[in-house]
Design an enzyme around this catalytic site. Structure first.
Site, PDB file in Angstrom:
ATOM      1  N   ARG A  77       0.838  -1.198   0.000  1.00 37.54           N
ATOM      2  CA  ARG A  77       0.000   0.000   0.000  1.00 37.54           C
ATOM      3  C   ARG A  77       0.870   1.243   0.000  1.00 37.54           C
ATOM      4  O   ARG A  77       1.716   1.409   0.874  1.00 37.54           O
ATOM      5  CB  ARG A  77      -0.918   0.012   1.225  1.00 37.54           C
ATOM      6  CG  ARG A  77      -1.782   1.261   1.316  1.00 37.54           C
ATOM      7  CD  ARG A  77      -2.637   1.296   2.564  1.00 37.54           C
ATOM      8  NE  ARG A  77      -3.406   2.539   2.632  1.00 37.54           N
ATOM      9  CZ  ARG A  77      -3.561   3.268   3.736  1.00 37.54           C
ATOM     10  NH1 ARG A  77      -2.997   2.853   4.883  1.00 37.54           N
ATOM     11  NH2 ARG A  77      -4.248   4.385   3.724  1.00 37.54           N
ATOM     12  N   HIS A 121      -3.527  10.754   0.978  1.00 36.09           N
ATOM     13  CA  HIS A 121      -2.940  10.501   2.307  1.00 36.09           C
ATOM     14  C   HIS A 121      -2.345  11.813   2.804  1.00 36.09           C
ATOM     15  O   HIS A 121      -1.155  11.933   3.044  1.00 36.09           O
ATOM     16  CB  HIS A 121      -1.890   9.399   2.232  1.00 36.09           C
ATOM     17  CG  HIS A 121      -1.619   8.731   3.563  1.00 36.09           C
ATOM     18  ND1 HIS A 121      -1.690   7.366   3.777  1.00 36.09           N
ATOM     19  CD2 HIS A 121      -1.274   9.264   4.760  1.00 36.09           C
ATOM     20  CE1 HIS A 121      -1.384   7.088   5.039  1.00 36.09           C
ATOM     21  NE2 HIS A 121      -1.138   8.216   5.656  1.00 36.09           N
ATOM     22  N   TYR A 296      -4.359   1.158  15.971  1.00 41.86           N
ATOM     23  CA  TYR A 296      -3.078   1.231  16.676  1.00 41.86           C
ATOM     24  C   TYR A 296      -3.209   1.025  18.173  1.00 41.86           C
ATOM     25  O   TYR A 296      -2.326   0.457  18.814  1.00 41.86           O
ATOM     26  CB  TYR A 296      -2.398   2.590  16.425  1.00 41.86           C
ATOM     27  CG  TYR A 296      -1.863   2.730  15.029  1.00 41.86           C
ATOM     28  CD1 TYR A 296      -2.668   3.157  13.979  1.00 41.86           C
ATOM     29  CD2 TYR A 296      -0.537   2.402  14.747  1.00 41.86           C
ATOM     30  CE1 TYR A 296      -2.176   3.273  12.688  1.00 41.86           C
ATOM     31  CE2 TYR A 296      -0.031   2.519  13.456  1.00 41.86           C
ATOM     32  CZ  TYR A 296      -0.858   2.953  12.442  1.00 41.86           C
ATOM     33  OH  TYR A 296      -0.367   3.068  11.168  1.00 41.86           O
TER      34      TYR A 296
HETATM   35  O1  IDE Z   1       1.211   7.472  13.362  1.00 41.46           O
HETATM   36  C1  IDE Z   1       1.488   6.354  12.596  1.00 41.46           C
HETATM   37  C2  IDE Z   1       0.619   6.349  11.345  1.00 41.46           C
HETATM   38  C3  IDE Z   1       0.972   7.462  10.355  1.00 41.46           C
HETATM   39  O2  IDE Z   1       2.342   7.399  10.018  1.00 41.46           O
HETATM   40  C4  IDE Z   1       0.087   7.270   9.107  1.00 41.46           C
HETATM   41  O3  IDE Z   1       0.434   8.143   8.054  1.00 41.46           O
HETATM   42  C5  IDE Z   1      -1.375   7.512   9.451  1.00 41.46           C
HETATM   43  O4  IDE Z   1      -2.241   6.941   8.484  1.00 41.46           O
HETATM   44  C6  IDE Z   1      -1.695   7.005  10.835  1.00 41.46           C
HETATM   45  N1  IDE Z   1      -2.868   7.026  11.436  1.00 41.46           N
HETATM   46  C7  IDE Z   1      -2.697   6.574  12.680  1.00 41.46           C
HETATM   47  C8  IDE Z   1      -3.794   6.440  13.685  1.00 41.46           C
HETATM   48  N2  IDE Z   1      -4.526   7.631  13.742  1.00 41.46           N
HETATM   49  C9  IDE Z   1      -4.116   8.691  14.516  1.00 41.46           C
HETATM   50  C10 IDE Z   1      -4.986   9.175  15.453  1.00 41.46           C
HETATM   51  C11 IDE Z   1      -4.605  10.245  16.244  1.00 41.46           C
HETATM   52  C12 IDE Z   1      -3.384  10.841  16.073  1.00 41.46           C
HETATM   53  C13 IDE Z   1      -2.516  10.354  15.096  1.00 41.46           C
HETATM   54  C14 IDE Z   1      -2.887   9.273  14.309  1.00 41.46           C
HETATM   55  C15 IDE Z   1      -1.400   6.243  12.874  1.00 41.46           C
HETATM   56  N3  IDE Z   1      -0.796   6.499  11.704  1.00 41.46           N
END
Ligand code: IDE
Length: 447
Positions: A77, A121, A296
């Site tokens: 991806r 993105h 996460y």
């Molecule tokens: O933070 C790790 C990754 C990031 O590198 C990705 O580009 C992104 O799609 C991504 N989303 C999250 C989970 N969402 C989130 C929620 C609150 C604060 C920051 C991320 C984590 N991640």
């Protein structure tokens, strides 16, 4: 301990995003994105880091594909940088930008790896932000035109498509909480943007169907689990409201054609109900082929009047944490997947992101990231529990293939199963890379 085994047909992959890995920010005609602007505004990104070079994957993609090939994954991806294709957001197309993605996709296909393409993105062309960005409904149509161009260009080569990555982050994290680009703090702005993002998703799906593009299309909302501190109804209700911000607000419009009433009430209380036009919900709720789930972490929450928008406060009850200070909460992965299936039906699911931040270093040519291995084991076990409970999981993609530009945290926060030295750009496979390689090969692991 237990053997955790997965179906032979399950896809195994890894994920990245354009601004986080490509670099070459000013090369070959690429236009500026809001993250170029935001990262170069002092104070926004840790250590003043930016994506000018990142992992230099724009030049090193062949090496990265070989790393994927050795890993044994069958899906990768990545995202397309909108301003690399349309430097001004609309109008003239940058052929060198298109050529880069043809080169990447051809390299993947030649090495038996299926491309999964995210159209958005987070790297909105700055030229569109200068005209109001996602607050302006014209940006919705610009996105649909960009998506159509990419569909036409890659039809038959790319067969798995994601419209928008984490509309919650693009709307609320970036325009209400304000820690991501463009960095505003206005709830009404954020709810209007959340609506325009879902509309953009729907319009892109409509173009995909009209063009009869081969393959499947979905979106990738972020999820989080909120576990009530007690069985008191006020704690349960507070957690459900809090999860409604990520889940029902972004799932109900797509799968039920309407916003959840309990969330509209929350926003309305602050004069921030989104502006919805006739026909919007029909566009947003047309059928999609799969949903990408990013998971996460989870937290424990309890009722506290006016603690936040949802009268919810998170309570630290001592869960082990990653180096991002996020709880390691695999139970929440299982629970959120069952919640989504229970509320929205048996939709095919790709886990489009799951991974852990550990700020690993290379020692004698090796990276001993046992914490990341343990995180992956625990979360893949939760995934198997969800699958055995009937959730239709089509694939799992680890975040991330490479250490990369972690938005407001810059290069300090590392999510890769491959270490990147950002001074030399040398890639070093971590212990987690070798563990994941063996798991992908076997289709099982020993917990
Ligand atoms: O933070 C790790 C990754 C990031 O590198 C990705 O580009 C992104 O799609 C991504 N989303 C999250 C989970 N969402 C989130 C929620 C609150 C604060 C920051 C991320 C984590 N991640």
């Amino acid at each position: 301990m237990a053997i955790i085994e997965f179906p032979k047909e399950m896809k195994w992959g890894a994920a990245t995003a354009a601004y986080q890995i490509e670099g070459a920010a000013l090369e070959d005609g690429r236009g500026l994105s809001i993250w170029d602007t935001f990262s170069k505004t002092p104070g926004n990104v840790l250590n003043g880091d930016n994506g000018d070079v990142a992992c230099d994957s724009y030049h090193r993609y062949k090496e990265d594909v070989q790393i994927m090939k050795e890993l044994g994954i069958n899906v990768y991806r990545f995202s397309i940088s909108w301003p690399r294709i349309f430097p001004a957001g609309t109008g003239e197309i940058n052929q060198k930008g298109l050529q880069y993605y043809h080169n990447l996709v051809d390299e993947l296909l030649e090495n038996g790896i299926e491309p999964m393409c995210t159209l958005y993105h987070w790297d909105l062309p700055q030229a569109l932000q200068d005209q109001g960005g996602w607050e302006n409904r014209k940006t919705v149509d610009a996105f649909a035109d960009y998506a159509e161009q990419i569909f036409k260009e890659f039809d038959g080569k790319i067969k798995k498509w994601i419209t928008i990555n984490e509309p919650w982050c693009v709307s609320f994290l970036s325009n209400f909480i304000g820690i991501h680009a463009p960095g505003f703090q206005n709830l009404k702005l954020a709810t209007d943007i959340s609506h325009h993002l879902l509309l953009a998703h729907g319009k892109a799906v409509a173009r995909f169907r009209d063009l009869k593009v081969e393959g499947s299309i979905g979106y990738a909302p972020n999820t989080e689990w909120l576990e009530p501190f007690s069985s008191k109804q006020e704690d349960i209700d507070a957690c459900n409201r809090g999860m409604g911000w990520f889940i029902e607000w972004f799932f109900d419009p797509v799968f039920k054609g309407q916003y959840p009433h309990f969330m509209l009430e929350v926003f309305d209380k602050h004069g921030a109900a989104p502006a919805i036009q006739a026909g919007d919900m029909e566009i947003i709720s047309q059928k999609i082929d799969f949903v990408g789930i990013n998971y996460y972490t989870g937290s424990v929450g309890r009722y506290k009047k006016d603690a936040d928008l949802f009268d919810l406060e998170k309570v630290d009850i001592g869960y082990e944490k990653t180096d991002f200070d996020w709880n390691i909460y695999p139970e929440g992965f299982y629970k959120v997947l069952l919640k989504i299936k229970d509320q929205y039906g048996d939709i095919p699911v790709y886990i489009t992101e799951n991974g852990a931040c550990y700020n690993d270093e290379v020692e004698n040519g090796r990276v001993k990231d046992q914490g990341r291995i343990d995180y992956l084991k625990q979360h893949l076990t939760s995934l198997k529990r969800a699958m055995d409970s009937g959730v239709q999981i089509k694939g799992y993609l680890a975040w991330s293939l490479l250490d990369n530009f972690e938005w407001a945290e810059g290069y300090h926060k590392r999510f890769g199963i491959v270490h990147v030295d950002f001074n030399t750009l040398k890639r070093t496979k971590k212990d987690s890379y070798y563990w994941y390689k063996q798991t992908v090969k076997n289709g099982w692991f020993d917990m």
